[in-house]
Design an enzyme around this catalytic site. Structure first.
Site, PDB file in Angstrom:
ATOM      1  N   HIS A   1      68.453 -69.460  72.893  1.00 55.57           N
ATOM      2  CA  HIS A   1      69.472 -70.162  72.107  1.00 55.57           C
ATOM      3  C   HIS A   1      68.850 -70.928  70.937  1.00 55.57           C
ATOM      4  CE1 HIS A   1      73.343 -72.423  71.704  1.00 55.57           C
ATOM      5  NE2 HIS A   1      72.536 -73.370  71.247  1.00 55.57           N
ATOM      6  N   GLU A   2      67.847 -71.730  71.244  1.00 55.29           N
ATOM      7  CA  GLU A   2      67.237 -72.539  70.179  1.00 55.29           C
ATOM      8  C   GLU A   2      66.538 -71.645  69.166  1.00 55.29           C
ATOM      9  OE1 GLU A   2      68.412 -75.371  70.263  1.00 55.29           O
ATOM     10  OE2 GLU A   2      68.953 -75.418  72.384  1.00 55.29           O
TER      11      GLU A   2
ATOM     12  N   GLU B   1      77.172 -73.317  66.813  1.00 56.68           N
ATOM     13  CA  GLU B   1      77.042 -73.368  68.276  1.00 56.68           C
ATOM     14  C   GLU B   1      77.770 -72.225  68.975  1.00 56.68           C
ATOM     15  OE1 GLU B   1      74.790 -74.851  69.503  1.00 56.68           O
ATOM     16  OE2 GLU B   1      74.332 -76.497  68.135  1.00 56.68           O
TER      17      GLU B   1
ATOM     18  N   GLY C   1      70.019 -80.520  76.183  1.00 60.15           N
ATOM     19  CA  GLY C   1      69.112 -79.511  76.713  1.00 60.15           C
ATOM     20  C   GLY C   1      67.903 -79.301  75.827  1.00 60.15           C
ATOM     21  N   ALA C   2      68.160 -79.065  74.542  1.00 56.33           N
ATOM     22  CA  ALA C   2      67.072 -78.806  73.609  1.00 56.33           C
ATOM     23  C   ALA C   2      67.608 -78.862  72.192  1.00 56.33           C
ATOM     24  CB  ALA C   2      66.461 -77.433  73.870  1.00 56.33           C
ATOM     25  N   MET C   3      66.683 -78.817  71.225  1.00 60.63           N
ATOM     26  CA  MET C   3      67.091 -78.965  69.829  1.00 60.63           C
ATOM     27  C   MET C   3      66.321 -78.020  68.925  1.00 60.63           C
ATOM     28  SD  MET C   3      69.011 -80.480  67.695  1.00 60.63           S
ATOM     29  CE  MET C   3      68.973 -79.986  65.974  1.00 60.63           C
ATOM     30  N   GLU C   4      67.061 -77.389  68.007  1.00 60.13           N
ATOM     31  CA  GLU C   4      66.547 -76.283  67.203  1.00 60.13           C
ATOM     32  C   GLU C   4      65.838 -76.689  65.912  1.00 60.13           C
ATOM     33  OE1 GLU C   4      69.898 -76.986  67.673  1.00 60.13           O
ATOM     34  OE2 GLU C   4      71.019 -76.675  65.818  1.00 60.13           O
ATOM     35  N   ASN C   5      65.273 -77.879  65.808  1.00 62.29           N
ATOM     36  CA  ASN C   5      64.582 -78.295  64.584  1.00 62.29           C
ATOM     37  C   ASN C   5      63.739 -77.154  64.011  1.00 62.29           C
ATOM     38  OD1 ASN C   5      65.299 -81.071  65.434  1.00 62.29           O
ATOM     39  ND2 ASN C   5      63.726 -80.684  66.967  1.00 62.29           N
TER      40      ASN C   5
ATOM     41  N   HIS D   1      69.006 -70.083  66.793  1.00 69.42           N
ATOM     42  CA  HIS D   1      69.501 -71.034  65.783  1.00 69.42           C
ATOM     43  C   HIS D   1      68.716 -70.908  64.477  1.00 69.42           C
ATOM     44  CE1 HIS D   1      72.724 -73.489  67.296  1.00 69.42           C
ATOM     45  NE2 HIS D   1      72.042 -74.023  68.305  1.00 69.42           N
TER      46      HIS D   1
HETATM   47  N1  PHE Z   1      71.978 -78.404  68.758  1.00 67.97           N
HETATM   48  C1  PHE Z   1      71.531 -78.452  70.124  1.00 67.97           C
HETATM   49  C2  PHE Z   1      71.810 -77.072  70.696  1.00 67.97           C
HETATM   50  O1  PHE Z   1      72.851 -76.708  71.108  1.00 67.97           O
HETATM   51  C3  PHE Z   1      72.214 -79.437  70.981  1.00 67.97           C
HETATM   52  C4  PHE Z   1      71.968 -80.864  70.627  1.00 67.97           C
HETATM   53  C5  PHE Z   1      72.955 -81.582  69.995  1.00 67.97           C
HETATM   54  C6  PHE Z   1      70.784 -81.477  70.943  1.00 67.97           C
HETATM   55  C7  PHE Z   1      72.765 -82.905  69.670  1.00 67.97           C
HETATM   56  C8  PHE Z   1      70.597 -82.793  70.649  1.00 67.97           C
HETATM   57  C9  PHE Z   1      71.583 -83.521  70.021  1.00 67.97           C
HETATM   58  O2  PHE Z   1      71.051 -76.216  70.660  1.00 67.97           O
HETATM   59 ZN    ZN Z   2      72.969 -74.863  69.961  1.00 65.61          ZN
END
Ligand code: PHE
Ligand code: ZN
Length: 883
Positions: free
Chosen positions: A305-306, A328, A269-273, A309
């Site tokens: 959510h992101e 998570e 879905g998305a990523m919290e970088n 994080h």
């Molecule tokens: N960490 C991300 C999330 O839950 C999910 C994710 C995991 C995205 C692995 C990409 C690769 O917010």
């Molecule tokens: Zn997450």
């Protein structure tokens, strides 16, 4: 196998790293086919390491190594060792040293979408869990925290936008304007899985945010050109998330900028970088014409959510990947609470529980069951599961339930204060709550290590003469793979007792601390609570708010269920009563059909539903939930063995039609009176009306009558928003009416150039229960708008067919299974993560009736015979087949 024979990794083998990396300097010369990466690391021996004179072993995959330079000296080939997955330097200085590594990578060929890749021409990265090792050699583990400085250089025409984590230090041009660059610095030490870069030709929308303590933050969302008008909702959601985290958890943002980039090709879905969230574009882009209310809601919750994080995941990260639920589960809990505060709490709870029961419960009762904190894995990507996320969130919710809001907040405060800047564990998390509350959470901690959904059975008895009422709760947890013995858990069961007038009776008892307020703390295999002064036999309302993720069995008659639906002060349990009632009715129908009979049940439920629908104290979103019957998959899970999807499909239709016939006028009136007037607004109240309208239409459409079809077609062709259009399209696509083709063609004409919106068209056809569904889906895999390397397309067409079309996927001839396996093997060659996820659709094969079971097994066996499966698919198929 593509890689060496995969070995499991065990939690018990955790050791601190032998080396630490204080800072990382990365220099990227971006090029589609040959990107040059120079990494300069400040490395030192870890004083906490238990190994003396350890060699430095760096992870790396799919890299071309150009040079290794240690403290300024280029190493010769004999001074390091190289394998397909590592770079080892046997001898390193005792003092801190600088290590420079030059590699070349090819983003254009990267279809696994891990590491650095290109998505519709945009350079982007995905490093969680282990993608950073596809960019450079590194200690790719979450307990190595470093500060990053990143220089990106690219062709300014191809990539005018250059982004990385943190704040931008400088930018400029080089090579007489042929190239340009930007330098980014992130002051917060982070593990490499949070590294990100983006470079491409993107449009952007900006806004400002002032934190509670007065710092200014620049917010920017980057999207494809032409999509700027669809960003407003994501931006609004972001601002509300930031404010909410300040108010509810006292957490502020900590950089000068916060960037979100929408990309088209993304595995999740998305990523919290850190400071640079990367999103699947379907979870950013929304306008009334292009997105449904469900998408608006999903965007709001994923943006939140992101963002959340940033504290739960980034400032405090995980010591190792076994602790994944630490970030998570906790962050899902936080985003669920955010949505509950922004919308209707009970409707949010219903939708979270539906989700949990639809995905996590089947996972927990099948071959893929694993603890919320697993003890071993072969491929970590296979553990981004409903159990880690959703059950993980339920555990945090139970902590809040057991401790109460205030103590829970204190525990969170302590956690943030004590572990900020660290890589933490579940034990450390729990210790904070134990400390602030003085409670013993050791039995509670079993929720993290014991897999399987506990069954709680509730028996009651009323003694009229003594005026006492007893509840006996019994818990058992079924065996799961690798866990034969189960221990009793600490289960908080929130309860109420309804008197004959429908009001809650006071709960008087001498149960001591087994009952605190309205919560029974079930800790023993069996416990009885006796209530005194009970004037008449009450109706029990058990597991209010769904206070624990368990299977509950209570003896309740249909009359009791109707009574709870009409009266329970706990709105969640009003819905639960309706759901249980509908489920029971459908299961009886399936049973009758499998004996060649037809059940006469259903009118009781229809009557109870009808009565609830006229209750104007209930908001429309809630009434919409009442109208949504348990899905065919829910019924299959409930039946649990010898599942015949043909009977389930027919039973589902039987009850749907019965309701539609009995309530036809009432449903038509709902559909008519809730018709939209005025401009579209995505808020909860308006979305609730649309949901109720759609739910009513869905029941009506099941009749297949001319009137019903015309009503549906009318909604499709006159819709002023996508919520109405997409729903009507789905219903028409499932029908045998002449309007089916016209609507699908119309939708295609209107949206075929929009790669996000056109997925709705694939979904409608993938989910249609018509008999030619498989042929249609197969043909669509060759459609010019389909792309097997784009995960959203695969999910829309193949994923929806396998998961949301049970009757056609589970065809009695097994052709559905064969098709899925064929697609999985094709996808596995370039994107193992997506292939392994699709395989999840087969996990309940053992519950099928014998003929289908055999065919499913044959299809699965084909994968085991394949000479070259990925580690991802290999692990899942072994576990599914239990071999
Ligand atoms: N960490 C991300 C999330 O839950 C999910 C994710 C995991 C995205 C692995 C990409 C690769 O917010
Ligand atoms: Zn997450």
């Amino acid at each position: 196998m593509k890689t060496d024979t995969p070995r499991p990794i065990y939690l018990r083998d955790y050791r601190p790293p032998n080396f630490l990396i204080k800072s990382v300097n990365l220099d990227f010369k971006l090029d589609a086919a040959a990107t040059k990466v120079r990494s300069r690391l400040k490395v030192r021996h870890n004083p906490k390491s238990q190994v003396h004179n350890a060699p430095l072993i760096l992870d790396g995959e799919n890299l071309k190594l150009d040079a290794v330079i240690l403290d300024g000296n280029t190493l010769t080939r004999s001074q390091y060792r190289l394998t397909k997955t590592s770079l080892t330097i046997p001898e390193t200085p005792i003092k801190p040293f600088t290590l420079e590594i030059h590699t070349t990578i090819d983003p254009s060929q990267n279809k696994s979408l891990q590491g650095l890749y290109r998505s519709r021409g945009v350079f982007c990265t995905q490093c969680e869990a282990q993608g950073f090792r596809r960019i450079t050699y590194f200690l790719d583990r979450p307990d190595v925290l470093s500060t990053y400085t990143v220089r990106l250089e690219a062709d300014p025409k191809e990539a005018p936008v250059l982004l990385s984590n943190g704040n931008r230090l400088e930018r400029g041009t080089s090579d007489r304007g042929e190239r340009h660059y930007a330098v980014w610095h992130d002051p917060h030490p982070k593990p490499c899985y949070l590294f990100a870069l983006v470079a491409g030709d993107l449009s952007s929308i900006a806004a400002d945010f002032k934190t509670a303590s007065g710092s200014d933050v620049g917010l920017t969302i980057y999207v494809e050109h032409g999509k700027e008008e669809r960003v407003a909702w994501a931006m609004d959601s972001l601002k509300r998330s930031m404010r909410w985290d300040e108010k509810r958890f006292g957490r502020e943002y900590d950089l000068e900028v916060f960037n979100i980039v929408a990309v088209s090709d993304f595995n999740m879905g998305a990523m919290e970088n850190k400071g640079l969230n990367i999103f699947n574009d379907r979870l950013v882009l929304a306008s009334p014409e292009t997105a449904t209310d469900t998408t608006f809601e999903a965007i709001e919750s994923v943006v939140a959510h992101e963002y959340f994080h940033n504290w739960t995941g980034n400032r405090i990260t995980c010591r190792d990947w076994f602790q994944l639920c630490l970030k998570e589960g906790l962050t899902v809990y936080r985003d669920q609470e955010f949505s509950a505060d922004e919308r209707s709490r009970v409707v949010q709870r219903i939708s979270d529980v539906r989700q949990l029961k639809a995905h996590q419960f089947p996972e927990d009762s099948g071959p893929l069951a694993h603890p919320v904190r697993p003890e071993s894995y072969i491929e970590i990507n296979n553990f981004y599961t409903a159990t880690v996320y959703e059950k993980g969130a339920e555990i945090v919710r139970m902590i809040a339930t057991i401790l109460g809001a205030e103590a829970f907040r204190s525990g969170m405060d302590l956690y943030f204060e004590r572990h900020d800047g660290e890589a933490a564990t579940i034990e450390q998390f729990l210790e904070c709550f134990a400390e602030v509350s003085g409670r013993d959470l050791s039995q509670f901690a079993l929720w993290y290590s014991q897999s399987g959904t506990p069954h709680v059975e509730c028996r009651t008895s009323y003694d009229k003469r003594a005026r006492t009422y007893s509840l006996t709760l019994k818990q058992t947890t079924p065996q799961t793979p690798g866990q034969q013995q189960k221990n009793p858990m600490h289960i908080p069961v929130r309860i109420g007792l309804l008197g004959p007038d429908g009001h809650d009776l006071p709960l008087t008892t001498d149960a001591g601390d087994a009952l605190l307020d309205d919560i029974i703390h079930l800790r023993q295999p069996s416990q009885t609570i006796t209530f005194t002064d009970v004037p008449a036999r009450p109706v029990p309302s058990v597991l209010r708010e769904f206070s624990a993720p368990v299977h509950l069995e209570v003896e309740l008659s249909e009359k009791d269920l109707a009574f709870l639906l009409a009266n329970d002060s706990d709105a969640f349990n009003r819905w639960q009563a309706a759901n249980t009632y509908a489920m029971r009715t459908m299961v009886a129908m399936v049973e009758a059909l499998s004996r060649g009979k037809r059940s006469s049940r259903g009118t009781g439920f229809a009557k109870a539903l009808s009565a609830a629908l006229v209750d104007d104290n209930l908001d429309w979103a809630f009434r919409a939930e009442l109208m949504r019957l348990p899905s065919q998959s829910d019924v299959a899970t409930e039946i649990g063995q010898n599942v015949d999807h043909t009977f389930i499909y027919r039973a589902h239709r039987q009850l749907t039609r019965l309701i539609a016939r009995r309530l036809e006028d009432q449903l038509a009136a709902i559909h008519d009176t809730l018709k939209e007037s005025g401009p579209f607004s995505p808020d909860a109240a308006n979305a609730g009306k649309r949901a109720a309208r759609n739910a009513a239409l869905q029941l009506l459409a099941s009749l297949g009558s001319k009137t019903a079809i015309n009503r549906t077609a009318d909604q499709y062709f006159n819709a002023s928003n996508m919520t109405e259009a997409a729903h009507a399209l789905n219903l028409l696509a499932a029908s045998n009416s002449p309007q089916r083709r016209t609507a699908l063609d119309h939708f295609y004409q209107r949206w075929h150039e929009d790669h996000v919106v056109i997925d709705t068209w694939f979904v409608a056809q993938a989910q249609s229960p018509r008999n030619n569904a498989l042929d249609v889906v197969r043909a669509l895999t060759r459609h010019e708008r389909f792309d097997i390397t784009a995960p959203n397309k695969v999910r829309a067409l193949i994923g929806n067919f396998a998961l949301m079309n049970p009757v056609q996927f589970n065809r009695p001839d097994g052709k559905g299974y064969e098709f899925l396996v064929e697609q999985i093997l094709a996808i596995d060659r370039f994107n193992p993560q997506i292939a392994a996820r699709l395989l999840n659709a087969m996990r309940s094969w053992r519950a099928l009736e014998p003929k289908r079971r055999k065919l499913a097994r044959n299809a699965l066996t084909k994968i085991t015979k394949h000479p070259d499966p990925s580690r991802d698919v290999h692990e899942i198929v072994l576990r599914i087949l239990d071999e």
